[in-house]
Motif scaffolding. Sequence first.
Motif, PDB file in Angstrom:
ATOM      1  N   ASN A 133       0.793  -1.231   0.000  1.00 27.98           N
ATOM      2  CA  ASN A 133       0.000   0.000   0.000  1.00 27.98           C
ATOM      3  C   ASN A 133       0.824   1.279   0.000  1.00 27.98           C
ATOM      4  OD1 ASN A 133      -2.450  -1.364  -0.003  1.00 27.98           O
ATOM      5  ND2 ASN A 133      -2.567  -1.402   2.233  1.00 27.98           N
ATOM      6  N   VAL A 134       2.071   1.200   0.478  1.00 28.45           N
ATOM      7  CA  VAL A 134       2.896   2.401   0.555  1.00 28.45           C
ATOM      8  C   VAL A 134       4.135   2.287  -0.339  1.00 28.45           C
ATOM      9  CG1 VAL A 134       4.220   3.917   2.092  1.00 28.45           C
ATOM     10  CG2 VAL A 134       2.070   2.912   2.889  1.00 28.45           C
ATOM     11  N   LEU A 135       4.954   1.266  -0.114  1.00 34.71           N
ATOM     12  CA  LEU A 135       6.223   1.176  -0.840  1.00 34.71           C
ATOM     13  C   LEU A 135       6.051   0.888  -2.326  1.00 34.71           C
ATOM     14  CD1 LEU A 135       8.501  -0.676   1.722  1.00 34.71           C
ATOM     15  CD2 LEU A 135       8.347   1.768   1.241  1.00 34.71           C
ATOM     16  N   TRP A 136       5.225  -0.088  -2.667  1.00 36.66           N
ATOM     17  CA  TRP A 136       5.069  -0.430  -4.085  1.00 36.66           C
ATOM     18  C   TRP A 136       4.588   0.771  -4.889  1.00 36.66           C
ATOM     19  CZ3 TRP A 136       1.953  -0.627  -8.275  1.00 36.66           C
ATOM     20  CH2 TRP A 136       2.380  -1.420  -9.338  1.00 36.66           C
ATOM     21  N   PRO A 137       3.529   1.447  -4.467  1.00 30.32           N
ATOM     22  CA  PRO A 137       3.118   2.635  -5.238  1.00 30.32           C
ATOM     23  C   PRO A 137       4.211   3.712  -5.282  1.00 30.32           C
ATOM     24  CG  PRO A 137       1.363   1.968  -3.765  1.00 30.32           C
ATOM     25  CD  PRO A 137       2.563   1.149  -3.396  1.00 30.32           C
ATOM     26  N   LEU A 138       4.877   3.923  -4.153  1.00 33.43           N
ATOM     27  CA  LEU A 138       5.914   4.944  -4.089  1.00 33.43           C
ATOM     28  C   LEU A 138       7.030   4.671  -5.096  1.00 33.43           C
ATOM     29  CD1 LEU A 138       7.051   7.442  -2.558  1.00 33.43           C
ATOM     30  CD2 LEU A 138       8.185   5.816  -1.038  1.00 33.43           C
ATOM     31  N   PHE A 139       7.508   3.429  -5.163  1.00 32.78           N
ATOM     32  CA  PHE A 139       8.607   3.089  -6.061  1.00 32.78           C
ATOM     33  C   PHE A 139       8.170   2.895  -7.509  1.00 32.78           C
ATOM     34  CE2 PHE A 139      10.692   1.600  -2.012  1.00 32.78           C
ATOM     35  CZ  PHE A 139      11.573   2.667  -1.958  1.00 32.78           C
ATOM     36  N   HIS A 140       6.898   2.965  -7.760  1.00 31.79           N
ATOM     37  CA  HIS A 140       6.386   2.888  -9.130  1.00 31.79           C
ATOM     38  C   HIS A 140       5.702   4.198  -9.548  1.00 31.79           C
ATOM     39  CE1 HIS A 140       7.054  -1.335  -8.146  1.00 31.79           C
ATOM     40  NE2 HIS A 140       7.242  -1.498  -9.445  1.00 31.79           N
ATOM     41  N   TYR A 141       6.002   5.257  -8.810  1.00 31.96           N
ATOM     42  CA  TYR A 141       5.516   6.604  -9.134  1.00 31.96           C
ATOM     43  C   TYR A 141       3.992   6.676  -9.201  1.00 31.96           C
ATOM     44  CZ  TYR A 141      10.418   6.952 -10.322  1.00 31.96           C
ATOM     45  OH  TYR A 141      11.787   6.892 -10.274  1.00 31.96           O
ATOM     46  N   ILE A 142       3.355   5.990  -8.294  1.00 29.38           N
ATOM     47  CA  ILE A 142       1.896   5.980  -8.217  1.00 29.38           C
ATOM     48  C   ILE A 142       1.513   6.496  -6.832  1.00 29.38           C
ATOM     49  CG2 ILE A 142      -0.170   4.517  -8.240  1.00 29.38           C
ATOM     50  CD1 ILE A 142       1.467   2.532  -9.965  1.00 29.38           C
TER      51      ILE A 142
END
Length: 182
Positions: A133-142
């Motif tokens: 919910n936090v890291l994946w979107p952050l590292f994929h510019y989402i």
Amino acid sequence: CLPKHLFKDSHVVQEQIKRKQAKQDFEKQQLQDLAVKHSQRRQKILVVANRLPTKPSKDSEGNWIFTRCSGGLVSCLAGIKNNFDMVWLGWPGIEIAPEDEDFLTAQAMNQNCYPVFLSNHLINEYYNGFSNNVLWPLFHYIMPPFDKGVNECSTSQFEAYKEANAIFTAAILKVYEDDDYV
């Protein structure tokens, strides 16, 4: 003129010279042993991922079996196994009873895997919560999905993330050797 106990042929000086020489010999032998050890093993890569490339389950007779998982990372790293020794560290994909952990660890090590045992609650909080919910979107510019209440629950999920990372770190330290790549 030097005191008698400081002459090169005095017993005290000779004992000091012997101790210093023994220490130098010991250090030299340690370096030689280390060089032999490193020359006899290939460099090792420690792959640290959320999941192991195999998943344990029990068959109809109650015996543990491992099934190979598919996935991008598993497929990608298959090609380098010929050049390096690899140990894969990760969660086995299911919660394991404490009494089964030693057996499963031994079986996993036969496959160059080292299981990191986590509870379902911790997996849900750290992986399904903070990581997804936090890291994946952050590292994929989402933008993180604020409609899922990330702001409200991220503190407990972040604490779970830190706890899981401490458990992974302890596992790494159990299998790490000098010159390994992590």
